[in-house]
Scaffold this active site. Structure first.
Site, PDB file in Angstrom:
ATOM      1  N   ASP A 138       0.885  -1.162   0.000  1.00 12.43           N
ATOM      2  CA  ASP A 138       0.000   0.000   0.000  1.00 12.43           C
ATOM      3  C   ASP A 138       0.926   1.215   0.000  1.00 12.43           C
ATOM      4  O   ASP A 138       1.425   1.613   1.043  1.00 12.43           O
ATOM      5  CB  ASP A 138      -0.895  -0.014   1.243  1.00 12.43           C
ATOM      6  N   GLU A 187      -1.163  -1.140  -4.851  1.00  9.74           N
ATOM      7  CA  GLU A 187      -2.400  -0.387  -5.074  1.00  9.74           C
ATOM      8  C   GLU A 187      -2.186   0.648  -6.167  1.00  9.74           C
ATOM      9  O   GLU A 187      -1.206   1.387  -6.151  1.00  9.74           O
ATOM     10  CB  GLU A 187      -2.850   0.312  -3.793  1.00  9.74           C
ATOM     11  N   ASP A 218      -2.556   1.232   7.037  1.00  6.53           N
ATOM     12  CA  ASP A 218      -1.698   0.951   5.876  1.00  6.53           C
ATOM     13  C   ASP A 218      -1.278  -0.521   5.857  1.00  6.53           C
ATOM     14  O   ASP A 218      -1.184  -1.139   4.791  1.00  6.53           O
ATOM     15  CB  ASP A 218      -0.450   1.842   5.898  1.00  6.53           C
TER      16      ASP A 218
END
Length: 173
Positions: free
Chosen positions: A7, A68, A141
């Protein structure tokens, strides 16, 4: 299959490793957050990310890196920082021949919760349940990185292009 979920973020970059232990069975191997000094220059922050992500790749030897896809409607500054962090992860995986797949936030939410509009709390609860964890990893996160890895396990398996890239990567090692 072992997936390293990332992430991306410049201040906090979530990382999580998830293995497939059988059909629809997943296990968390590791989870964490890479933090950079907000007072450091951009180049030094990116260098810190490079060092830390390299350690994760070397230690856990993932078959795939799931990142992501950068998405931002409003905050260009945040999107740029996230994009720069994602770029570090993409480059490192490419350097060692590990296939990279990018997933959108709504794709991750849909894979993990069944709804592309799920909120962070719903995603976190499902990550906890799917990986049979005692508690939700923090900060968010870290949970998001695990969700990315889960998403890839469920959506990326069977992808012919990915299988071909994986085979090619194993020959390079």
């Amino acid at each position: 299959m072992r997936v390293l979920g990332i992430d991306p973020g410049l201040t906090r970059c979530g990382v999580g490793v998830v293995d497939s232990t059988g059909p629809q069975k997943l296990a968390m191997i590791a989870v964490g957050v890479i933090k950079t000094d907000v007072d450091a220059s951009l180049d030094q922050r990116l260098l810190q990310l490079e060092k830390e992500i390299s350690l994760w790749i070397n230690k856990y030897q993932p078959d795939v890196v799931a990142v992501e896809r950068v998405f931002s409607k409003l905050n260009v500054k945040t999107a740029m920082a996230t994009g720069q962090a994602a770029g570090v992860a993409l480059l490192l995986a490419a350097k060692v021949g590990i296939p990279v797949v990018m997933h959108t936030p709504s794709e991750v939410k849909a894979a993990v919760t069944g709804s592309g509009r799920a909120d962070k709390k719903q995603v976190a609860q499902m990550v906890k349940r799917l990986l049979k964890l005692k508690e939700i990893p923090k900060p968010v996160d870290a949970t998001d990185a695990l969700a990315l890895a889960i998403c890839h396990h469920w959506r990326g398996v069977g992808n012919a292009r990915l299988a071909k890239a994986k085979k090619k990567a194993s020959k390079k090692r």
